[in-house]
Design a protein around this motif. Structure first.
Motif, PDB file in Angstrom:
ATOM      1  N   GLU A  78      12.513 -19.723 -26.754  1.00 21.79           N
ATOM      2  CA  GLU A  78      13.606 -20.686 -26.612  1.00 21.79           C
ATOM      3  C   GLU A  78      14.944 -19.977 -26.715  1.00 21.79           C
ATOM      4  O   GLU A  78      15.081 -18.983 -27.432  1.00 21.79           O
ATOM      5  CB  GLU A  78      13.516 -21.758 -27.696  1.00 21.79           C
ATOM      6  N   GLY A  79      15.924 -20.511 -25.999  1.00 19.10           N
ATOM      7  CA  GLY A  79      17.258 -19.954 -26.069  1.00 19.10           C
ATOM      8  C   GLY A  79      18.311 -21.012 -25.876  1.00 19.10           C
ATOM      9  O   GLY A  79      18.028 -22.128 -25.411  1.00 19.10           O
ATOM     10  N   GLN A  80      19.531 -20.645 -26.242  1.00 16.40           N
ATOM     11  CA  GLN A  80      20.659 -21.568 -26.137  1.00 16.40           C
ATOM     12  C   GLN A  80      21.926 -20.745 -25.985  1.00 16.40           C
ATOM     13  O   GLN A  80      22.110 -19.724 -26.645  1.00 16.40           O
ATOM     14  CB  GLN A  80      20.738 -22.421 -27.391  1.00 16.40           C
ATOM     15  N   SER A  81      22.806 -21.192 -25.115  1.00 19.74           N
ATOM     16  CA  SER A  81      24.105 -20.546 -24.925  1.00 19.74           C
ATOM     17  C   SER A  81      25.029 -21.545 -24.241  1.00 19.74           C
ATOM     18  O   SER A  81      24.570 -22.523 -23.647  1.00 19.74           O
ATOM     19  CB  SER A  81      23.961 -19.283 -24.065  1.00 19.74           C
ATOM     20  N   GLU A  82      26.325 -21.299 -24.313  1.00 19.64           N
ATOM     21  CA  GLU A  82      27.287 -22.150 -23.619  1.00 19.64           C
ATOM     22  C   GLU A  82      27.172 -21.881 -22.127  1.00 19.64           C
ATOM     23  O   GLU A  82      27.055 -20.739 -21.702  1.00 19.64           O
ATOM     24  CB  GLU A  82      28.724 -21.861 -24.076  1.00 19.64           C
ATOM     25  N   TRP A  83      27.235 -22.935 -21.307  1.00 22.12           N
ATOM     26  CA  TRP A  83      27.077 -22.777 -19.865  1.00 22.12           C
ATOM     27  C   TRP A  83      28.162 -21.888 -19.281  1.00 22.12           C
ATOM     28  O   TRP A  83      27.891 -21.083 -18.406  1.00 22.12           O
ATOM     29  CB  TRP A  83      27.022 -24.127 -19.153  1.00 22.12           C
ATOM     30  N   ASP A  84      29.401 -22.002 -19.785  1.00 22.95           N
ATOM     31  CA  ASP A  84      30.476 -21.181 -19.224  1.00 22.95           C
ATOM     32  C   ASP A  84      30.309 -19.705 -19.584  1.00 22.95           C
ATOM     33  O   ASP A  84      30.704 -18.817 -18.828  1.00 22.95           O
ATOM     34  CB  ASP A  84      31.854 -21.700 -19.627  1.00 22.95           C
ATOM     35  N   ARG A  85      29.684 -19.443 -20.715  1.00 26.94           N
ATOM     36  CA  ARG A  85      29.421 -18.042 -21.088  1.00 26.94           C
ATOM     37  C   ARG A  85      28.349 -17.436 -20.179  1.00 26.94           C
ATOM     38  O   ARG A  85      28.447 -16.290 -19.770  1.00 26.94           O
ATOM     39  CB  ARG A  85      28.996 -17.954 -22.547  1.00 26.94           C
ATOM     40  N   ILE A  86      27.311 -18.211 -19.864  1.00 23.97           N
ATOM     41  CA  ILE A  86      26.274 -17.728 -18.946  1.00 23.97           C
ATOM     42  C   ILE A  86      26.903 -17.425 -17.591  1.00 23.97           C
ATOM     43  O   ILE A  86      26.640 -16.386 -16.991  1.00 23.97           O
ATOM     44  CB  ILE A  86      25.129 -18.752 -18.806  1.00 23.97           C
ATOM     45  N   ILE A  87      27.742 -18.328 -17.120  1.00 26.03           N
ATOM     46  CA  ILE A  87      28.413 -18.137 -15.827  1.00 26.03           C
ATOM     47  C   ILE A  87      29.258 -16.867 -15.855  1.00 26.03           C
ATOM     48  O   ILE A  87      29.190 -16.039 -14.947  1.00 26.03           O
ATOM     49  CB  ILE A  87      29.273 -19.376 -15.477  1.00 26.03           C
ATOM     50  N   ARG A  88      30.032 -16.685 -16.911  1.00 23.51           N
ATOM     51  CA  ARG A  88      30.905 -15.513 -17.022  1.00 23.51           C
ATOM     52  C   ARG A  88      30.096 -14.222 -17.153  1.00 23.51           C
ATOM     53  O   ARG A  88      30.323 -13.264 -16.425  1.00 23.51           O
ATOM     54  CB  ARG A  88      31.846 -15.665 -18.215  1.00 23.51           C
TER      55      ARG A  88
END
Length: 186
Positions: free
Chosen positions: A134-144
């Motif tokens: 499982e994982g979690q991150s902010e969507w804008d961070r993944i995009i960047r």
């Protein structure tokens, strides 16, 4: 691995391609204490990128200088950002991370040869709990960090799910965080 991906997102221009980011990741993880890196032709072939084009792209971004190649033997380069010397961990650990990133992002696992899908595959793997997947991150961070554009984000994660890299993913409406689960065996 996550720190290096974030570092690259901060220092490389936003328009640097996913292929160039994959090459930069390998360079950052494989460089020696003098900021030189030798990438064998087999490694470049495994990345499934156009080494000449991506090296040119990283030179235009003033992130590296090609010393020799790319050619039949590979490429030799000097990295130009001294901040890399402050990045941890030690070189043997970085080399293991580089090998992991190469295996995790290889087209056989991702099911695609496109770097724009392989880089998110590496990112999601690096930011997942090894025991649960499982994982979690902010969507804008993944995009960047992955060099995706807003419109490419949903498509990339959907294709990673279809290709069997992810079991599933969703965006939490309250926080905007992306939650995902790697497919079994990933």
């Amino acid at each position: 691995m996550g720190e290096i991906l974030s570092y690259l997102a901060a220092v490389l221009p936003a328009d640097v391609s996913a292929g160039a980011r994959l090459l930069a990741l390998q360079c950052a993880l494989r460089m020696n204490a003098y900021m030189h890196v030798e990438l064998a032709a087999g490694l470049l072939h495994g990345l499934r990128i156009d080494a000449g084009e991506t090296c040119d792209e990283l030179e235009r971004a003033r992130w590296l200088r090609v010393v020799n190649g790319p050619g039949a033997a590979g490429v030799s380069a000097e990295l130009l950002d001294a901040t890399l010397l402050a990045q941890s961990p030690a070189r043997p650990d970085r080399r293991r991370a580089a090998d992991w990133a190469l295996r995790t992002g290889c087209p056989a696992r991702i099911g695609e040869t496109e770097p724009r899908l392989r880089l998110p595959g590496v990112y999601l793997g690096a930011h997942s709990d090894p025991s649960s997947g499982e994982g979690q991150s902010e969507w804008d961070r993944i995009i960047r960090d992955c060099g995706l554009h807003d419109q490419g984000f949903h498509g990339a994660l959907t294709r990673l799910t279809v290709n069997g890299v992810l079991e599933g993913w969703r965006i939490c409406p309250d926080s905007g965080d992306v939650h995902w689960m790697l497919a079994p065996g990933q």
